[in-house]
Design an enzyme around this catalytic site. Structure first.
Site, PDB file in Angstrom:
ATOM      1  N   TRP A  93      48.987  32.683  41.153  1.00 56.05           N
ATOM      2  CA  TRP A  93      49.388  33.920  41.107  1.00 56.05           C
ATOM      3  C   TRP A  93      50.656  34.237  41.355  1.00 56.05           C
ATOM      4  O   TRP A  93      51.194  35.326  41.502  1.00 56.05           O
ATOM      5  CB  TRP A  93      48.638  34.759  41.933  1.00 56.05           C
ATOM      6  CG  TRP A  93      47.077  35.043  41.553  1.00 56.05           C
ATOM      7  CD1 TRP A  93      46.378  35.789  40.760  1.00 56.05           C
ATOM      8  CD2 TRP A  93      45.880  33.906  41.857  1.00 56.05           C
ATOM      9  NE1 TRP A  93      45.104  35.462  40.743  1.00 56.05           N
ATOM     10  CE2 TRP A  93      44.785  34.436  41.286  1.00 56.05           C
ATOM     11  CE3 TRP A  93      46.074  32.680  42.683  1.00 56.05           C
ATOM     12  CZ2 TRP A  93      43.527  33.781  41.620  1.00 56.05           C
ATOM     13  CZ3 TRP A  93      44.848  31.975  42.665  1.00 56.05           C
ATOM     14  CH2 TRP A  93      43.539  32.720  42.225  1.00 56.05           C
ATOM     15  N   CYS A 125      41.582  35.010  38.223  1.00 55.54           N
ATOM     16  CA  CYS A 125      40.277  35.357  38.092  1.00 55.54           C
ATOM     17  C   CYS A 125      39.449  35.182  37.040  1.00 55.54           C
ATOM     18  O   CYS A 125      38.076  34.626  37.042  1.00 55.54           O
ATOM     19  CB  CYS A 125      40.118  36.706  38.799  1.00 55.54           C
ATOM     20  SG  CYS A 125      40.588  37.937  37.428  1.00 55.54           S
ATOM     21  N   HIS A 144      39.496  42.635  38.917  1.00 57.98           N
ATOM     22  CA  HIS A 144      39.278  41.449  39.217  1.00 57.98           C
ATOM     23  C   HIS A 144      37.982  41.081  38.538  1.00 57.98           C
ATOM     24  O   HIS A 144      36.952  41.966  38.250  1.00 57.98           O
ATOM     25  CB  HIS A 144      38.796  41.526  40.759  1.00 57.98           C
ATOM     26  CG  HIS A 144      38.487  40.148  41.283  1.00 57.98           C
ATOM     27  ND1 HIS A 144      39.117  38.849  40.756  1.00 57.98           N
ATOM     28  CD2 HIS A 144      37.358  39.825  42.121  1.00 57.98           C
ATOM     29  CE1 HIS A 144      38.372  37.874  41.543  1.00 57.98           C
ATOM     30  NE2 HIS A 144      37.127  38.491  42.350  1.00 57.98           N
ATOM     31  N   ASP A 182      31.268  34.392  42.579  1.00 55.52           N
ATOM     32  CA  ASP A 182      32.785  34.441  42.518  1.00 55.52           C
ATOM     33  C   ASP A 182      33.411  33.336  42.748  1.00 55.52           C
ATOM     34  O   ASP A 182      33.302  32.639  43.760  1.00 55.52           O
ATOM     35  CB  ASP A 182      33.511  35.743  43.268  1.00 55.52           C
ATOM     36  CG  ASP A 182      34.871  36.058  42.746  1.00 55.52           C
ATOM     37  OD1 ASP A 182      35.319  35.193  42.090  1.00 55.52           O
ATOM     38  OD2 ASP A 182      35.305  37.142  43.369  1.00 55.52           O
ATOM     39  N   TYR A 209      48.886  41.112  37.910  1.00 53.77           N
ATOM     40  CA  TYR A 209      47.775  41.656  37.862  1.00 53.77           C
ATOM     41  C   TYR A 209      47.286  42.125  39.190  1.00 53.77           C
ATOM     42  O   TYR A 209      46.467  43.249  39.242  1.00 53.77           O
ATOM     43  CB  TYR A 209      46.671  41.408  36.906  1.00 53.77           C
ATOM     44  CG  TYR A 209      45.719  40.457  37.337  1.00 53.77           C
ATOM     45  CD1 TYR A 209      44.460  40.615  37.850  1.00 53.77           C
ATOM     46  CD2 TYR A 209      46.168  39.007  37.590  1.00 53.77           C
ATOM     47  CE1 TYR A 209      43.750  39.688  38.430  1.00 53.77           C
ATOM     48  CE2 TYR A 209      45.380  38.002  37.876  1.00 53.77           C
ATOM     49  CZ  TYR A 209      44.384  38.263  38.406  1.00 53.77           C
ATOM     50  OH  TYR A 209      43.280  37.243  38.993  1.00 53.77           O
TER      51      TYR A 209
END
Length: 586
Positions: A133, A169, A227, A250, A421
């Site tokens: 990220w 994600c 997300h 997740d 993001y």
């Protein structure tokens, strides 16, 4: 309720006392959502078609003000994918530690969902995808450039099971969708806008700003523009019938669960009712859709923090998934929580706090210190003027209103920075300071223009900019005004030149026009589509002068009848990952 996986099939033949065995080969047993005795039984046939058999999906992204979407090729029935999914199970930590016990649990979708949510990320177990990220994706592929799961899973196998670089994600969620659908477990991707990452399990997210309005990287909590996670459909014999149905999984590595980066399965019904003491990871998922937000002014010279604002209705908006049998967005927010602002929603929130033993601790919704009693003297908001497109200047208006019957002087410290993001600041674009005097009840509009040349160098591939104005009112409390902006890429057009027929070549043309007044270079077109192309087609496109159009032609040979999806991804030095898809009836 048999264990899924690869079986050997033999025939034993006994005649006049002699026994001979013939090996007929192997078969793979999967979960069966069409069978009423199966843990994954899904009564609705159209949903079985969508959530198990459909190889194409749509993933929603952007932010709560501006939802966009892109296609994804799950490709769960292509080539070697089933073998790769089975080898994922055999590479898990559980299998390595105790193979016999692990295999004996492979009839249980909640067990496999948990194992695979760990295996799709590379943390702990050399799993499939390495997360990144940072905004810098050297040494791998930028997460937004993938268009399907097949290439990722194939690359993982080809490299000798080394993690594939890089994912964020939606990549983790899309790969997990592919694997679970491949094994027969009904699965879909879910996008949550304004999604909380509550690192300390207090159902509260804290954000810190300095006096200039800079968003500080302090504390582990964060609020992501969006997300993406998964829901899988199966029964919860461990919890009881009211918790059966959609379960949240997740695979994005955010927090450890039982010492391993994985999350779920958390019953969606348990989240809605605040039963967050139930297995697995309900507090984290509950916070993602329901946490309260606290915005603090932080002074690094003395470590003092002052609360500017607390909000209880911001987190968890427009929770979205693809419609069954259509390419539309369906809103499932009401399946995760009662209406924001309703007493029922607050009651569930209090119930959840109580279950975590937080009822005596600081509750942001029941604040009575001076800083909350004191009402702000001014209010502010950002308005967007015109279009939000990469390549065009960004025009905003900061609207300030004096709420009192006295003159007010406001010192406005404004910052604009590029972000990823997750709203992590990457690079400062602009810093301004201005003093404004407001007459009683007066509203003033301050135009702000950020030119393309100013932001172009600093924009990340997420095309996101955060604009913040911290307003210091003489003698009053500070007011934080903030807006997250997602810029749209220019469009790209796909045309099929003729009828698409089984096993026959057909030409496709992709058309892109350079919308900016400078040359774009390093142009690459990437194309994929289950049953339309083998693997991924990559085509270098010549540089384009200002306003110039490129037409790129290639051939596809459909290998199966029906509705198929062709996905394209166009990148160059000025635009990252312009995506489009075309439905082709073969």
């Amino acid at each position: 309720n048999a264990v899924i996986g690869r079986y050997k099939l033999m025939v034993q033949n006994t005649s006049s006392g002699n026994t001979s065995t013939v090996n007929l080969g192997t078969f793979v047993l999967l979960f069966n959502p069409w069978s009423s005795g199966d843990d994954v039984f899904l009564p609705n046939k159209a949903e079985c078609e969508e959530y198990v058999l459909e190889e194409f999906g749509i993933i929603f992204a952007g932010n709560k003000h501006h939802i966009n979407s892109f296609g994804w090729n799950f490709g769960q029935f292509q080539g070697d994918i089933l073998n790769i999914c089975l080898s994922m199970l055999d590479r898990s930590l559980n299998y390595r530690q105790d193979p016999a016990t692990d295999v004996s649990h492979r009839n249980d979708p909640k067990y496999l969902g948990r194992v695979l949510s760990a295996m799709v990320n590379s943390n702990d177990d050399q799993g499939v995808v390495l997360g990144n990220w940072s905004g810098n994706y050297e040494g791998g592929k930028n997460p937004s450039s993938w268009t399907g799961s097949g290439e990722i899973l194939q690359n993982w196998k080809k490299s000798g099971f080394k993690p594939v670089r890089y994912g964020q994600c939606w990549v983790f969620a899309a790969v997990l969708t592919t694997v679970l659908r491949c094994l027969g477990i009904p699965t879909r991707t879910i996008t949550n806008f304004s999604s909380a990452h509550d690192a300390d399990e207090n159902l509260r997210v804290d954000e810190f700003y300095d006096a200039s309005g800079n968003h500080l990287n302090r504390g582990a909590d964060s609020i992501w523009n969006f997300h993406v996670w998964n829901e899988s459909w199966f029964s919860r014999s461990d919890l009881g019938p009211s918790y059966t149905g959609w379960q949240v999984l997740d695979a994005t590595p955010q927090e450890e669960s039982g010492g391993i980066y994985r999350c779920g399965p958390a019953s969606r019904n348990a989240i809605k009712e605040g039963d967050i003491d139930l297995d697995y990871d309900c507090p984290f998922v509950f916070a993602e859709v329901n946490a309260d937000c606290m915005y603090w002014n932080y002074d690094p010279t003395n470590g003092k923090k002052t609360l500017m604002l607390s909000e209880s209705t911001v987190i968890g908006q427009f929770i979205s998934t693809k419609a069954v049998g259509r390419d539309d967005r369906v809103d499932v927010t009401n399946d995760y929580k009662y209406a924001e602002g309703s007493t029922k929603e607050r009651d569930v929130f209090k119930k959840a706090r109580k279950k975590l033993g937080l009822e005596d601790k600081f509750d942001p919704t029941a604040l009575t210190p001076k800083e909350i009693d004191q009402k702000p003297d001014v209010s502010g908001k950002f308005k967007v003027v015109g279009t939000l497109e990469v390549g065009k200047d960004l025009n905003l208006i900061l609207v300030l209103t004096n709420l009192t019957s006295d003159d007010k002087t406001v010192q406005v410290n404004m910052t604009a920075c590029s972000t990823v993001y997750t709203r992590r600041p990457v690079h400062e674009i602009r810093k301004d300071s201005i003093s404004v005097t407001l007459a009683p009840q007066e509203e003033k509009q301050l135009p702000i223009e950020i030119s393309y040349t100013e932001y172009q160098e600093h924009l990340t591939t997420d095309n996101t900019i955060q604009v913040t104005a911290l307003c210091h009112v003489a003698g009053g409390i500070q007011v934080l005004v903030q807006r997250d902006i997602t810029l749209d890429n220019p469009g790209i057009d796909i045309q099929v030149l003729g009828e698409a027929e089984l096993n026959k070549e057909v030409d496709v043309e992709v058309i892109f026009t350079n919308p900016i007044d400078m040359e774009v270079m390093d142009c690459v077109l990437q194309v994929e589509g289950s049953d339309l192309l083998k693997g991924i087609l990559e085509i270098d496109v010549l540089p384009l002068k200002a306003g110039e159009e490129s037409r790129t032609k290639f051939k596809i040979i459909p290998s199966d009848r029906g509705l198929k999806h062709l996905l394209v991804n166009f990148s160059c030095d000025k635009f990252a990952d312009i995506k489009a898809y075309k439905v082709i009836n073969v």
